[in-house]
Motif scaffolding. Sequence first.
Motif, PDB file in Angstrom:
ATOM      1  N   THR A   1     106.325 -72.188 -25.739  1.00 39.09           N
ATOM      2  CA  THR A   1     105.289 -72.509 -26.707  1.00 39.09           C
ATOM      3  C   THR A   1     105.948 -72.646 -28.074  1.00 39.09           C
ATOM      4  OG1 THR A   1     104.853 -70.153 -27.033  1.00 39.09           O
ATOM      5  CG2 THR A   1     103.475 -71.328 -25.428  1.00 39.09           C
ATOM      6  N   SER A   2     105.361 -73.464 -28.946  1.00 41.15           N
ATOM      7  CA  SER A   2     105.922 -73.728 -30.274  1.00 41.15           C
ATOM      8  C   SER A   2     107.393 -74.117 -30.187  1.00 41.15           C
ATOM      9  CB  SER A   2     105.766 -72.499 -31.175  1.00 41.15           C
ATOM     10  OG  SER A   2     104.418 -72.118 -31.295  1.00 41.15           O
ATOM     11  N   PRO A   3     107.716 -75.212 -29.478  1.00 41.94           N
ATOM     12  CA  PRO A   3     109.115 -75.636 -29.377  1.00 41.94           C
ATOM     13  C   PRO A   3     109.670 -76.022 -30.740  1.00 41.94           C
ATOM     14  CG  PRO A   3     107.647 -77.353 -28.589  1.00 41.94           C
ATOM     15  CD  PRO A   3     106.808 -76.147 -28.802  1.00 41.94           C
ATOM     16  N   PRO A   4     110.990 -75.933 -30.927  1.00 36.59           N
ATOM     17  CA  PRO A   4     111.592 -76.358 -32.188  1.00 36.59           C
ATOM     18  C   PRO A   4     111.210 -77.794 -32.519  1.00 36.59           C
ATOM     19  CG  PRO A   4     113.204 -75.231 -30.812  1.00 36.59           C
ATOM     20  CD  PRO A   4     111.991 -75.453 -29.962  1.00 36.59           C
TER      21      PRO A   4
ATOM     22  N   LYS B   1     112.957 -84.006 -16.925  1.00 34.28           N
ATOM     23  CA  LYS B   1     111.624 -84.567 -16.655  1.00 34.28           C
ATOM     24  C   LYS B   1     110.588 -83.694 -17.355  1.00 34.28           C
ATOM     25  CE  LYS B   1     108.220 -86.809 -14.507  1.00 34.28           C
ATOM     26  NZ  LYS B   1     107.065 -85.913 -14.710  1.00 34.28           N
ATOM     27  N   ILE B   2     109.963 -84.246 -18.403  1.00 34.61           N
ATOM     28  CA  ILE B   2     108.958 -83.497 -19.142  1.00 34.61           C
ATOM     29  C   ILE B   2     107.718 -83.328 -18.269  1.00 34.61           C
ATOM     30  CG2 ILE B   2     107.595 -83.355 -21.256  1.00 34.61           C
ATOM     31  CD1 ILE B   2     110.580 -83.286 -21.758  1.00 34.61           C
TER      32      ILE B   2
ATOM     33  N   ILE C   1     116.973 -84.579 -26.557  1.00 32.73           N
ATOM     34  CA  ILE C   1     115.572 -84.910 -26.325  1.00 32.73           C
ATOM     35  C   ILE C   1     115.033 -85.479 -27.635  1.00 32.73           C
ATOM     36  CG2 ILE C   1     113.302 -84.005 -25.712  1.00 32.73           C
ATOM     37  CD1 ILE C   1     114.690 -81.733 -24.244  1.00 32.73           C
ATOM     38  N   PRO C   2     114.424 -86.650 -27.635  1.00 32.54           N
ATOM     39  CA  PRO C   2     113.989 -87.253 -28.898  1.00 32.54           C
ATOM     40  C   PRO C   2     112.914 -86.429 -29.596  1.00 32.54           C
ATOM     41  CG  PRO C   2     113.094 -88.465 -27.027  1.00 32.54           C
ATOM     42  CD  PRO C   2     114.089 -87.489 -26.467  1.00 32.54           C
ATOM     43  N   GLN C   3     112.804 -86.631 -30.892  1.00 30.01           N
ATOM     44  CA  GLN C   3     111.837 -85.884 -31.684  1.00 30.01           C
ATOM     45  C   GLN C   3     110.415 -86.100 -31.197  1.00 30.01           C
ATOM     46  OE1 GLN C   3     112.160 -86.609 -35.870  1.00 30.01           O
ATOM     47  NE2 GLN C   3     110.216 -85.610 -36.383  1.00 30.01           N
TER      48      GLN C   3
ATOM     49  N   ASN D   1     102.253 -80.529 -24.092  1.00 28.23           N
ATOM     50  CA  ASN D   1     101.347 -80.958 -25.156  1.00 28.23           C
ATOM     51  C   ASN D   1     102.108 -80.979 -26.478  1.00 28.23           C
ATOM     52  OD1 ASN D   1      99.121 -81.553 -26.761  1.00 28.23           O
ATOM     53  ND2 ASN D   1      98.360 -79.437 -26.752  1.00 28.23           N
ATOM     54  N   TYR D   2     102.575 -82.151 -26.848  1.00 23.38           N
ATOM     55  CA  TYR D   2     103.348 -82.286 -28.092  1.00 23.38           C
ATOM     56  C   TYR D   2     102.468 -82.000 -29.304  1.00 23.38           C
ATOM     57  CZ  TYR D   2     106.164 -84.436 -31.759  1.00 23.38           C
ATOM     58  OH  TYR D   2     106.884 -84.656 -32.907  1.00 23.38           O
ATOM     59  N   PRO D   3     102.935 -81.204 -30.287  1.00 18.47           N
ATOM     60  CA  PRO D   3     104.221 -80.491 -30.318  1.00 18.47           C
ATOM     61  C   PRO D   3     104.073 -79.008 -29.995  1.00 18.47           C
ATOM     62  CG  PRO D   3     103.293 -80.555 -32.507  1.00 18.47           C
ATOM     63  CD  PRO D   3     102.255 -81.167 -31.591  1.00 18.47           C
TER      64      PRO D   3
END
Length: 256
Positions: free
Chosen positions: A210-213, A159-160, A240-242, A165-167
């Motif tokens: 922070t700064s996820p792949p 559950k996001i 997890i989708p892009q 905050n993408y990305p």
Amino acid sequence: MALSLRYPLSLLFATLLLMHTLAEAQTSSDPFIHSRAAYYPNSDEQGTDSGACGFGSFGATINGGDVSAASDLYRNGVGCGACYQVRCTNAAYCSDNGVTVAITDQGSSDRTDFILSRRAFGRMAQTTDAAASLLAFGVVDIEYRRVSCSYPNKNITIKIDESSNYPHYLGFVLWYQQGKKDITAVQLCETENLVCKLLDRSHGAVWTTTSPPSGALSLRMLFSDENGDDDSWVVPINSIPQDWKAGETYDTGVQT
């Protein structure tokens, strides 16, 4: 050829049955620990949607609302999602099986290890009248032990968190944690080059970075027993989708 397969299949079935029987025997022989339990006096029948584990509204309804806050068993959030068999000890009111609760919050009251939802507290009783008597007591002596969480037809679900905050920032909790092990570490990996990043436990069961792949992301979860003697990494089937989004849920495709 069909005849040659019959024996190996029957042997496999017998082996799996024996393993299941041994697992059940081990669970049933685990000792109970004596303590005390109270209940949320101002709550409805289910749990709270603002628990310290960060489950949100899911934390109020998981396990049918049989949930609890824990004091020492919270373990700085590691205990979130763990399941316990809790039974009160007054033979005049209490059933032999008690109730199985999932930990969704942190708290204590009058030297208790558990603060149960009203529903769970009443389910320790033999009858409806006995449940009313237990609620009138407010705090009761209990005994408890760790048991496996079981959510039939459910996979571990991501559950996001709404604050994501993408990305730039990603936070999430894991729903439907199963078995008797704790999730003690989580890694997030790029699916193309398998570069992984170890996440932080922000609070409770909330994992953040922070700064996820970038790109589609694969999760790795470290499951550990309470003694730290048996650790194993589990890699979900689904990614997890892009273009992940805050508030969304993603089925990992695996149970444990």
